[in-house]
Design a protein around this motif. Structure first.
Motif, PDB file in Angstrom:
ATOM      1  N   SER A  90      -7.301   3.349  -0.820  1.00 44.81           N
ATOM      2  CA  SER A  90      -7.626   4.295  -1.892  1.00 44.81           C
ATOM      3  C   SER A  90      -6.802   5.578  -1.845  1.00 44.81           C
ATOM      4  O   SER A  90      -7.111   6.534  -2.542  1.00 44.81           O
ATOM      5  CB  SER A  90      -9.122   4.641  -1.827  1.00 44.81           C
ATOM      6  N   ARG A 124     -17.084   4.916   4.915  1.00 47.70           N
ATOM      7  CA  ARG A 124     -16.267   3.781   4.507  1.00 47.70           C
ATOM      8  C   ARG A 124     -15.460   3.280   5.692  1.00 47.70           C
ATOM      9  O   ARG A 124     -15.245   3.995   6.672  1.00 47.70           O
ATOM     10  CB  ARG A 124     -15.324   4.176   3.369  1.00 47.70           C
ATOM     11  N   SER A 180       0.821  -1.211   0.000  1.00 46.83           N
ATOM     12  CA  SER A 180       0.000   0.000   0.000  1.00 46.83           C
ATOM     13  C   SER A 180       0.851   1.256   0.000  1.00 46.83           C
ATOM     14  O   SER A 180       0.540   2.247  -0.675  1.00 46.83           O
ATOM     15  CB  SER A 180      -0.936   0.012   1.221  1.00 46.83           C
ATOM     16  N   LEU A 240     -11.966  10.815   2.007  1.00 50.52           N
ATOM     17  CA  LEU A 240     -11.925   9.370   1.765  1.00 50.52           C
ATOM     18  C   LEU A 240     -12.628   8.571   2.851  1.00 50.52           C
ATOM     19  O   LEU A 240     -12.912   7.387   2.666  1.00 50.52           O
ATOM     20  CB  LEU A 240     -10.472   8.886   1.666  1.00 50.52           C
ATOM     21  N   PRO A 279      -7.736  -4.551  -5.584  1.00 45.22           N
ATOM     22  CA  PRO A 279      -8.199  -4.249  -4.217  1.00 45.22           C
ATOM     23  C   PRO A 279      -9.494  -4.973  -3.880  1.00 45.22           C
ATOM     24  O   PRO A 279     -10.431  -5.023  -4.693  1.00 45.22           O
ATOM     25  CB  PRO A 279      -8.401  -2.725  -4.242  1.00 45.22           C
ATOM     26  N   ALA A 295     -10.601   0.657   3.771  1.00 48.03           N
ATOM     27  CA  ALA A 295     -10.818   1.258   2.453  1.00 48.03           C
ATOM     28  C   ALA A 295     -10.121   2.606   2.328  1.00 48.03           C
ATOM     29  O   ALA A 295      -9.721   2.997   1.235  1.00 48.03           O
ATOM     30  CB  ALA A 295     -12.315   1.415   2.195  1.00 48.03           C
ATOM     31  N   TRP A 296      -9.984   3.320   3.445  1.00 46.80           N
ATOM     32  CA  TRP A 296      -9.282   4.606   3.380  1.00 46.80           C
ATOM     33  C   TRP A 296      -7.873   4.410   2.855  1.00 46.80           C
ATOM     34  O   TRP A 296      -7.425   5.107   1.949  1.00 46.80           O
ATOM     35  CB  TRP A 296      -9.204   5.265   4.761  1.00 46.80           C
TER      36      TRP A 296
END
Length: 382
Positions: free
Chosen positions: A81, A73, A37, A69, A231, A77-78
């Motif tokens: 992305s 969520r 990541s 972001l 992802p 997921a933060w």
């Protein structure tokens, strides 16, 4: 006839397995996710408590830096992305300096820009600014893994008797069903996953003719999620349940105000005394026993502080210090300390306990209380 089909399926499974293990990122551990990541190989192979610690710090920093972001969520997921991870990672590293100094130095020493002439930390007002500058030129590990993943998956599906461009539409659903099994999450790497599917009961209930292709598709889903090439928050949540926090749960892990004078406590495993410490600008010991020797994280630099209460010898400590100063010897430093720690713990001379806090139950998630027991009896000499 049935035996022939089974033999053909087993042969194809073996062939698919050989193809999959040739991917450059194999073996791939589920804890490598944050390394991909952030584009930092030094953040791979993290231990479980290191992974949680870095994730919590990164998610909290991400919510502050990229609030757009976070809305609606999960924190997983933060981080999945973030387009530009350097500001977030700079915040994480700055906060790791004291809590996990070896991990901090491991990442810092791996940055190519530090070997170039340029500004040092003294040239910046904030450590975070220096770290963000040092992080320039990060690797696109997910992109590289994605290209490799598609090539290997294409070859594996073809070897399994499928048209890689138009595979059987049942494969994806069957692969997800395999990955959703409770036993699957016990596989901590793609190697474990392949072994479970090929030689264990991972493909139980799947038609023999489809089993090799399902194996290839399940492997691709797992590797795609871990590398970030494809992802998939659902898969990450299954394999990394400790990271499957929502925003409210994450908030409980946030750092607390040092002026709040929180009290942390742990029970001694040797005498059952309650050890209590009040935190602040200075740490005040409220109660305890002689067995409590240290409170800190599992970072090897902290473990060395723990081990310093045992008879290590000045020359041995000097040798370890020299390893710590050498980027090439950090792994050796870590191995020696962990082996010594495990040996003393295995002798019953050292125990750890989680640290609790009534006023901030999750804020000290990364701390442990270390207790030294009675000396190990010496062997009888004749």
């Amino acid at each position: 006839m049935a035996g022939g089909k089974q033999d053909k399926s087993r042969a194809r499974l073996a062939l698919v397995d050989e193809i999959l293990e040739q991917a450059f990122f194999c073996p791939l551990h589920v804890n490598d996710w944050l390394g991909f990541s952030f584009g930092q190989p030094s953040l791979m192979s993290l231990e479980d408590d290191e992974l949680l610690d870095v994730f919590v710090r990164a998610a909290i920093a991400s919510e502050i830096i990229h609030p757009e972001l976070a809305e609606g969520r999960l924190p997983l997921a933060w981080l999945a992305s973030i387009g530009e991870p350097r500001p977030v990672l700079a915040q994480v590293l700055a906060s790791l300096r004291h809590d996990r100094p070896l991990l901090f130095h491991r990442v810092l020493f791996s940055l190519p820009s530090l070997g170039e002439e340029g500004a040092g930390p003294d040239d910046f007002e904030l450590m975070e600014d220096f770290l963000q500058k040092a992080l320039e030129g990060g690797l696109d590990l997910s992109g590289e893994a994605g290209s490799e993943l598609e090539v290997v998956r294409h070859r594996a599906l073809k070897a399994a008797g499928q048209d890689p461009d138009r595979p059987d539409p049942r494969l994806a659903q069957l692969a997800r069903q395999i990955l959703a099994r409770e036993e699957a999450a016990l596989c901590r790497s793609e190697t474990d996953l392949r072994l479970w599917m090929r030689l264990g009961d991972g493909l139980a209930g799947v038609e023999p003719a489809l089993a090799p292709a399902v194996m290839a598709e399940a492997w691709a889903l797992f590797c795609g999620a871990v590398t970030g090439a494809r992802p998939d928050i659902d898969i990450l949540g299954l394999w990394l349940p400790q990271l499957a926090l929502d925003a409210q749960e994450l908030a409980l892990y946030a750092p607390v105000d040092r002026r709040a004078a929180h009290v942390i406590e742990a029970v001694c495993p040797y005498c059952s005394a309650q050890a209590r410490l009040r935190l602040g600008e200075k740490v005040e010991r409220l109660s305890g026993c002689e067995h409590l020797i240290y409170v800190g994280t599992s970072d090897e630099v902290h473990l060395l502080e723990v081990l310093g209460h045992f008879e290590l010898g000045a020359d041995f400590k000097a040798l370890l210090a020299s390893y710590y100063q050498s980027p090439a010897d950090l792994d050796l430093y870590s191995t020696i300390i962990n082996d010594l720690y495990e040996m003393i713990q295995g002798q019953g001379r050292l125990e750890t306990r989680p640290v609790g806090c009534a006023t901030a139950p999750q804020a000290f998630y990364n701390l442990r209380a270390y207790f030294a027991g009675p000396p190990h009896p010496e062997s009888t000499r004749h």
